[in-house]
Design an enzyme around this catalytic site. Sequence first.
Site, PDB file in Angstrom:
ATOM      1  N   ARG A 103      -0.929  19.731 -55.045  1.00 55.64           N
ATOM      2  CA  ARG A 103      -0.204  20.979 -54.798  1.00 55.64           C
ATOM      3  C   ARG A 103       1.037  20.704 -53.964  1.00 55.64           C
ATOM      4  NH1 ARG A 103      -3.617  26.175 -53.514  1.00 55.64           N
ATOM      5  NH2 ARG A 103      -3.681  26.174 -55.769  1.00 55.64           N
ATOM      6  N   ASP A 155       0.717  11.089 -18.686  1.00 59.04           N
ATOM      7  CA  ASP A 155       1.141  11.314 -17.295  1.00 59.04           C
ATOM      8  C   ASP A 155       2.655  11.248 -17.086  1.00 59.04           C
ATOM      9  OD1 ASP A 155      -1.468  11.545 -16.603  1.00 59.04           O
ATOM     10  OD2 ASP A 155      -1.694   9.513 -15.826  1.00 59.04           O
ATOM     11  N   ARG A 193      22.989  42.022 -31.101  1.00 60.08           N
ATOM     12  CA  ARG A 193      23.993  41.099 -31.652  1.00 60.08           C
ATOM     13  C   ARG A 193      25.423  41.617 -31.482  1.00 60.08           C
ATOM     14  NH1 ARG A 193      21.928  37.322 -35.395  1.00 60.08           N
ATOM     15  NH2 ARG A 193      19.727  37.569 -35.867  1.00 60.08           N
TER      16      ARG A 193
END
Length: 787
Positions: free
Chosen positions: A570, A169, A475
Amino acid sequence: MADQPADKKFFENLSGAGKAIGVLTSGGDAQGMNAAVRAVVRMGIYVEAKVYFIYEGYQGMVDGGDNIVEVSWESVSSILQVGGTVIGSARCKEFRTREGRLKAAFNLIQRGITNLCVIGGDGSLTGANLFREEWSGLLEELAQSGKIEEEAVKKYVYLNIVGMVGSIDNDFCGTDMTIGTDSALHRIIEVVDAIMTTAQSHQRTFVLEVMGRHCGYLALVSALACGADWVFIPEYPPEEGWEEQMCVKLSENRARKKRLNIIIVAEGAIDSHNKPITSEEVKNLVVQQLGFDTRVTILGHVQRGGTPSAFDRILASRMGVEAVLALLEATQDTPACVVSLSGNQAVRLPLMECVQMTQEVQKAMDERKFCEAVRLRGRSFENNLNTYKLLSHRRPDTELPKTNFNVAVLNVGAPAAGMNAAVRSAIRVGITEGHNMFAVIDGFEGFANGQIKEISWGDVGGWTGQGGSLLGTKRTLPAKYLEKIADQMRTNNINALMVIGGFEAYLGLLELSAAREKYDEFCVPMVMVPATVSNNVPGSDFSIGADTALNTITDTCDRIKQSASGTKRRVFIIETMGGYCGYLANMGGLAAGADAAYIFEEKFDIRELQANVEHLTEKMKTSIQRGLVLRNENSNENYTTDFIYQLYSEEGKGVFDCRKNVLGHMQQGGAPSPFDRNFGTKISAKAVQWISKKLRETYRKGKVFANTEDSVCLLGMRRRNLLFQPVVELKDQADFVHRIPKEQWWLKLRPLMKILAKYKTSYDVSDSGQLEHVARHSPKEAETVAI
């Protein structure tokens, strides 16, 4: 390790040896609590303290036994991305009695725990403070009844309490953001975005009820972030006769060809007589008065669920570190404190001051002193409310001032999520201020080609939630088009310029400012609002778009880590954007729980790469059999992502295997996060108000003429405030070769990521430690606003 300056304070020099820290979550759960638990556990263990989980909040403390367990480093692995709280939370009636607290004190003493880190709302923290005040009395009583030795009373003479506020909240005074609020906003905005598409198809009105029994923060900010037509919050009830006003506004919007209406109601919404306003009541009113097809959606506990946002993970991790620091430095005389965030700064505040002020808000609402309630909520809340009022209600043309000034808005650089929210805000505030607003298509190049058109209030409706740049952006810098741009400024009589963009926008303003000597057309007020995923603009800690990109990186890392859950052993190498700026890699690493993040700002060599491989090899021997390594795209020209991938693959043979991912342009896309929508909206509104002020100051003899340095500014967020800084003055702070600021605040958080990944490192915490008081600001102060 290099010699450490004597006047600095370093985390690794603080010792927790002989101390025991208990961590518990209490009250309603909130996303990000697990990140806070993880940080407390790992930081505690890092300084050689014992750390204990107290399961099921205060109930577990009262019950003792298996509910209070010493934990290890691995105990908090893989919880960073999990919503809710893994150690459980429960409401506990027994702890409210002295008898219950006596049991709790006995259970803590058995394990020597005299440091408590409580993550919860104001009720949980008030309970903790009472426990602390009674502590010596409880111990005396336990000794008299023979349950503990007199020796223990002397040894464990006082209890230290540090609180972190976990509440979706955002109802706790003294902190800008509580843990879980940003994630709850993510849930709400996801729903609103989805509802908007269906509402548009059927020309429907949707009434959305969001959480917030006593606090309207979620309702207010989500209304601001989605451009809702009306919002009901407990702190700011609608005026008498609101029913008619709301219906008039909804029908006006339909008349302007708007196909949907969104009304947001906080669950604790009330009218000015403190009578509840329910979502069902609002729906019935719309149906009876206007006959619109109307539906109610109550979001409910969806808002509490799901994975925490990147912001909440970083916030909770920072707070967890600060909490352990506060416990290590606490003495018998230190009052119980709350660690919180003010702007971009971690601060410590006396717990009871915050609780008292939070209770004062409720008292003000009960007494119908609603302006006082809004003021007590703090600068951020007040500013949100003022911005919402400014942007949601279009005043009739007859009531608008007429300045006859023409203000142009353009986007420059790569697209960033939130740019459109910033443009919408600029256009609407400009119209409210009485200016004629012009949109420039395709940046400076489009400007030179005359792609400029006047834009109205309705033209930018529904823009807040759209990603990319609807105006188009390039750009290209203005230097080669100066003559043509000056022509266009003269032809369209442009009196002020607002540029929303990244480092190119900053360079563009420098070029226009330098061209003032030659072209009078550029002698007008110009302001820049930073918007780039790279967060590499000098003069601002944050830029629009970076939060969305960070969430994309964090979500992707979560998925990638999950993909390894079956394979084990991994390591993933992930490349992030950012140019030479390591913000995304570093903060993404912190939010995703990475083992390493390679960035340009911190040089690394083959020895460090080797050390990282060895570190991962050790890690694979534990129960955590996967690794995550982030690399900023330009961190090193020779140690490329491929090189690092091949090195890790070779060195990890037989221990772990490797995979690599380049995240690419997905980091620039997607719908903007609530933070970016909000930040863009508020910073833009402030920029246009500055333009109005400068136009009034520089208007002489029927002409605007501004050629001082302070009439070309960048508006940035610095620590706790939004500041206008002349672009020329920022030149010394920029590294133009690598397009990054010379000093970057987030580099201070870098050791935090390393410590949480179990590296020994040096962590300067000199900024921490001062207990501040809760600021009570005057209405004027809301101007300097915290976002």
